[in-house]
Design a protein around this motif. Structure first.
Motif: not given
Lengths: 410, 410
Positions: A3-5, A163-171, A249-253, A259-262
């Protein structure tokens, strides 16, 4: 957990922001279908790669290993299907290098920013004139929705793109991970040495991450996915998994970020889905079988036992025949090299007991046969010795496997 | 070399003096064909045995190991096909023992002088009432020309019996060695541990020799024959090779006697012929392939490489398709675990060069394909590293292999 993805509809390598791709016909395949793919990022990417440990690494594998060792950033990967460019010596290596150089020239950036990959017949040189035309054609066809065309163009004995793609939102920032792969035969990664990988797989993400962290994430994901599948126990000369991160995405991981776990779970989810897709689409495969070994003394024993069962021609043909011939499974465990006492062994097919204490558990054969008629089922063996376990994904052995590989003349 | 030996016409286990045998229908096989064999010596025999190293040894294997360890002499071996009596626990072991006891009772000597062997479906208990009737029937049918009937009765997926006998003369005394075996699938001996063996094979001789010497001769012969074959890389739970010597020729042979060389060569000749016959009659096999590895660093590397090629589904299906797809052979060598430099590798199909220096040797593909159309051919790979070599005999992988093993429900 999911549900986080969000699963991206029709997602693939161009789902992450800033990636474009395409597939074209360069004329390498006799049947005239697409045989060259180009995946390009709008900006520089951090990256990581894992490769076959076969002593005959294909020319593009040797070339990519050098790029991994020497280049900090990449922008594109050029892939051809039809000719593996393996066992092709210096000329093959020069052709891999030239493929990268031509791509870089056409796209307008440095040669060191292009990765290459090949799949197809071993021992044949790449027809460079065709390849050059293909590259020029591909450069004109790049599109931010071209992921699926690329996934099609890298197929050989595959019956469908993977093929496949998933996304998640952080901050408030959306991060996407996408990927595609090819592979149906010559599928059996080697576990014992790093770097490792199997078949061709291209992963993209718009996360912003360092090369070292990507290598760590990719290594773990490959170990739990591509390194757990076997179609025919034949390790390829060309196995390659590449991960490119363009930071759009501008999201540094990093390893230490929240967010590393996600992010790691997203990469693993894509890798696992694609690896399983390879077995589902394995040459001639009609059944997807999870071989789950538990109760082993140690990890190595668990792996030996799981692989012996997963690669046994007698087990695989019995599964094809929906024959609950559990003696073949026990025989394979018995010669696997794993150490255990026969009288402690338990075996299940999905939820049904087959063997208890090394003996027939008494479940009627017709009930067991029903399990084997399922498209997907588990063979669960507990060795009763310790706490180590291992799962390997495999398929059955069918007439079509023999047909595909006896008749396959590129 | 063979001018010192005479091949006995229609020779088998009853060719040596003083052996009788027969095959009868005990009703274990659904199709009603012969499924029980008895081989008996007129007098006590010295003997030796080698057995599977599978962790699930069948009940008769466990029983025979005990007899080997405790009994100085034997007289008979009772064999059934149809039921392997493996993974059958204490009941199975008691049934093996009971089979020996019944045979001994009917023939009129001690129970400890009877060896037993079984082949067929794993996990099923022997129907002892049928077996008892079979033993009584067999005892009445024993004949000094019954070797061929015995060879037929032990078959399962075999398409033909496998037997041979040779004789030689020393000091005016004729010594004969004979044998028969069965096996077509679940064929892959394990090399690493002794005792070892594969499938069922019964060797008889009228030489006069001690148990310890017979064990030495048998061990060497098995290593160079049964331990060099693989049909499907699936080691059986029942593999057994027994050698019985009744001394009827009056020729005493020991390690130090002048005739030892002749005797050992005779045993090896029979073992090699029978082992090769198993591959020729391998399930679905249409080609007999000698995989010859040379130039390896050591014996272990040579063996790893030879077995990787011999067991590769991709190589085996290519051979079936008469496709000189040498890339698959190099790929298998490359993942075998053997250590070598790809650029030094040479490959021949029989007399034709295929690969030189790790690259295409330039022999036209149609010429190579002609070799693969032969019923028997060699794949010779030189790793260019050292002086160790290994030869393994194997077959191709065909539709019929899949058919036999998907449809095989005893």
């Amino acid at each position: 957990m999911n549900d986080q993805f969000d699963f991206v509809e029709d997602g693939g390598v161009t789902s992450p922001a800033g990636f474009s791709a395409c597939g074209v016909c360069a004329g390498l395949k006799r049947n005239g279908s697409a045989d060259m793919a180009l995946i390009v990022s709008d900006c520089d990417c951090s990256f990581a790669g894992t490769f076959t440990s076969n002593l005959f690494p294909a020319a593009p594998v040797r070339y990519c290993r050098e790029i991994c060792a020497t280049s900090g950033k990449v922008r594109a990967v050029t892939v051809n299907s039809g000719v593996a460019n393996a066992c092709t010596g210096l000329e093959g290596y020069e052709n891999a290098k030239k493929t990268a150089a031509l791509t870089a020239e056409v796209l307008g950036f440095e040669s060191s920013k292009v990765l290459v990959a090949s799949t197809g017949r071993i021992g044949v040189q790449l027809p460079m004139n065709k390849l050059e035309k293909g590259i020029r054609e591909a450069a004109k066809n790049l599109s931010h929705t071209g992921g699926s065309a690329a996934a099609h163009a890298i197929m050989t004995t595959d019956t469908r793109p993977k093929e496949l793609a998933v996304s998640f939102v952080v901050d408030g920032k959306k991060v996407t991970v996408g990927g595609c792969c090819k592979g149906a035969g010559m599928i059996a990664p080697k576990m014992v040495t790093a770097p490792h990988a199997t078949m061709l797989c291209f992963l993209t993400t718009d996360a912003d991450a360092e090369n070292a962290y990507l290598a760590e994430v990719l290594g773990k994901a490959v170990e739990a996915s591509f390194n757990k599948i076997t179609v025919d126990n034949d390790m390829s000369t060309n196995d390659t998994v590449l991960l490119m991160a363009n930071g759009k995405s501008g999201m540094k991981i990093s390893a230490k970020s929240a967010a590393s776990d996600l992010f790691e779970r997203a990469v693993q989810m894509i890798a696992e889905h694609l690896a399983r897709s390879i077995v589902f689409d394995g040459e001639g495969v009609t059944k997807f079988v999870s071989v789950e070994v538990s109760g082993a003394v140690d990890k190595q024993d668990a792996e030996l036992c799981a692989r012996a069962i997963a690669n046994s021609p007698l087990c695989k043909t019995a599964w094809f025949g929906c024959d609950p011939n559990w003696g073949r499974i026990l025989a394979a465990a018995g010669y696997s090299g794993a150490v255990f006492s026969p009288e402690n062994v338990t075996l299940f097919f999905d939820e049904l007991p087959v063997v208890r204490g090394g003996l027939d558990a008494g479940t009627p054969e017709n009930e067991l046969a029903e399990i084997l008629k399922r498209r997907e089922f588990s063979v669960k063996i507990n060795l009763g010795e310790g706490n180590a376990s291992c799962m390997v994904w495999t398929g059955d052995f069918t007439y079509d496997y023999v047909k595909i590989n006896a008749d396959y003349h590129t």
